[in-house]
Design an enzyme around this catalytic site. Structure first.
Site, PDB file in Angstrom:
ATOM      1  N   TYR A   1       7.755  56.493  77.589  1.00 37.86           N
ATOM      2  CA  TYR A   1       7.039  57.741  77.334  1.00 37.86           C
ATOM      3  C   TYR A   1       7.722  58.903  78.057  1.00 37.86           C
ATOM      4  O   TYR A   1       8.411  58.703  79.066  1.00 37.86           O
ATOM      5  CB  TYR A   1       5.597  57.657  77.846  1.00 37.86           C
ATOM      6  CG  TYR A   1       4.643  56.868  76.987  1.00 37.86           C
ATOM      7  CD1 TYR A   1       3.828  57.505  76.062  1.00 37.86           C
ATOM      8  CD2 TYR A   1       4.543  55.491  77.111  1.00 37.86           C
ATOM      9  CE1 TYR A   1       2.925  56.790  75.281  1.00 37.86           C
ATOM     10  CE2 TYR A   1       3.652  54.761  76.333  1.00 37.86           C
ATOM     11  CZ  TYR A   1       2.843  55.416  75.420  1.00 37.86           C
ATOM     12  OH  TYR A   1       1.964  54.701  74.645  1.00 37.86           O
TER      13      TYR A   1
ATOM     14  N   ASP B   1      -3.780  57.642  72.564  1.00 37.80           N
ATOM     15  CA  ASP B   1      -5.075  58.310  72.595  1.00 37.80           C
ATOM     16  C   ASP B   1      -5.043  59.603  71.786  1.00 37.80           C
ATOM     17  O   ASP B   1      -3.984  60.083  71.378  1.00 37.80           O
ATOM     18  CB  ASP B   1      -5.453  58.642  74.042  1.00 37.80           C
ATOM     19  CG  ASP B   1      -5.782  57.407  74.858  1.00 37.80           C
ATOM     20  OD1 ASP B   1      -6.143  56.377  74.268  1.00 37.80           O
ATOM     21  OD2 ASP B   1      -5.675  57.475  76.102  1.00 37.80           O
TER      22      ASP B   1
END
Length: 279
Positions: A119, A58
Site C-alpha cells: 500500500y 474500506d
C-alpha cells in the site's frame, strides 16, 4: 472442476464514491457489486459469478494494483474471452477499470496465494493545504512533519508481531502479521508517501500505523512510542485511524506458479507467535 475456468482479473479503482470493495446489504455502491453486475450483463448470464479479491478495501480507499479471481463455466469463458475485456470497459463505470483477464495457473487463489500486499499512503503538511486536483488521494496534516523521525519510528515496527494494538479486532481472526516494509519519502512536490508492505493486513492496520507515525512526525510523541504501543498489545487512544482517502493498494505479490497451491494452504492456517522458553 473440469467444467470451470478460474480467471484472474487485474484492476484498479478510485474508491471515493464506493462503500468499499465488498458487497453490502441496502444497495450501497461497492466495487465488487459493480464488477459482478457488469460481468453478468456482458456475458448475458442469469448467474452472478462471485469475485474473490486479494485484499478487501474500506470505503474511500483506492486501488491501482488490485487482483481478484472468478470461476466461470468453461463454455462462458470460451465464448466471451476474445471480447470480454473491451465489453467490460464499455459497461463499467469510469471509476473502476479491469486491465487484464487471463486464465489463472493451477492452484491460484487471489486472496490466499498472495505473499504480500503493498500500500501507499500519501499526506502533505503544506500549510496551504492539498492541491485541489489531488484532494481525494492525499491527506492534509496541518502540522509540519519530520520524515526522518517517522522513519526511525517505522523501523521499530518491522517484522512479525501481533499487531492487535493497530487493528480492529474481528472474532476468530488473528492479528499476527509480518510487516516487511514501512518507509516514508518526501517528494519534490512536498507530498510524503509512506510505503507499507506486509504478508497481509488486519482491519484498519495501515491507517492506524500511519496515524501513529504522524503523531511522531509532528512532535507529539517520540520515535520509540509506536513500538511501545505495539508491545503493549492494546489499543491506545492516541493512535488515530487516519482518513481512508490517502490510502491506495498499489500491488499484490504472488510466488512462482508451482508454489501457488502450497501458499494457499499455508495462508489458511491460523498463525501464532513463537513462545519463549521458561528459563
Amino acid at each position: 472442476m473440469s467444467g470451470v475456468v478460474r480467471v484472474r482479473l487485474d484492476l484498479s479503482y478510485d474508491g471515493t464514491e464506493f462503500s468499499g470493495w465488498a458487497k453490502q446489504a441496502g444497495g450501497r455502491r461497492t466495487v465488487q457489486g459493480e464488477i459482478e453486475d457488469a460481468l453478468r450483463t456482458v456475458t448475458r448470464s442469469a448467474t452472478t459469478y462471485e469475485l474473490t479479491v486479494a485484499g478487501r478495501t474500506d470505503a474511500g480507499v483506492h486501488a491501482r494494483g488490485q487482483v481478484a479471481h472468478v470461476d466461470l463455466p468453461r463454455e462462458v469463458w470460451a465464448e466471451h474471452r476474445p471480447k470480454l475485456l473491451k465489453r467490460l470497459a464499455g459497461r463499467l463505470p469510469k471509476d473502476v477499470r479491469v486491465w487484464a483477464l487471463r486464465e489463472a495457473p493451477t492452484g491460484f487463489d487471489a486472496r490466499f496465494s498472495a505473499i504480500w500486499r503493498r500500500y501507499a499512503y500519501r499526506v502533505t503538511d503544506n500549510p496551504g493545504g492539498v492541491d485541489p486536483l489531488l484532494r481525494t488521494h492525499v491527506l492534509w496534516h496541518d502540522w509540519p512533519l519530520d520524515v526522518d523521525a517517522m522513519n526511525e519510528a517505522a523501523r521499530g515496527l518491522l517484522g512479525e508481531h501481533d499487531f492487535a494494538a493497530y487493528c480492529k479486532r474481528r472474532e476468530g481472526a488473528t492479528t499476527i502479521r509480518t510487516l516487511q516494509e514501512l518507509s516514508l519519502v518526501r517528494g519534490d512536490d512536498g507530498i510524503i508517501t509512506a510505503t507499507v508492505r506486509a504478508d497481509a493486513f488486519c482491519h484498519n492496520m495501515v491507517r492506524s500505523l500511519i496515524g501513529a507515525l504522524l503523531f511522531v512526525g509532528d512532535g507529539h510523541r517520540t520515535p520509540d512510542w509506536p513500538a511501545k504501543v505495539l508491545a503493549a498489545g492494546v489499543r491506545d487512544s492516541a493512535v488515530h485511524v487516519v482518513r481512508p482517502h490517502g490510502l491506495t493498494l498499489e500491488e499484490v505479490g504472488y510466488p512462482a506458479d508451482e508454489l501457488l497451491a502450497a501458499r494457499s494452504v499455508e495462508a489458511r492456517n491460523k498463525r501464532t507467535l513463537p513462545t519463549a522458553g521458561c528459563c
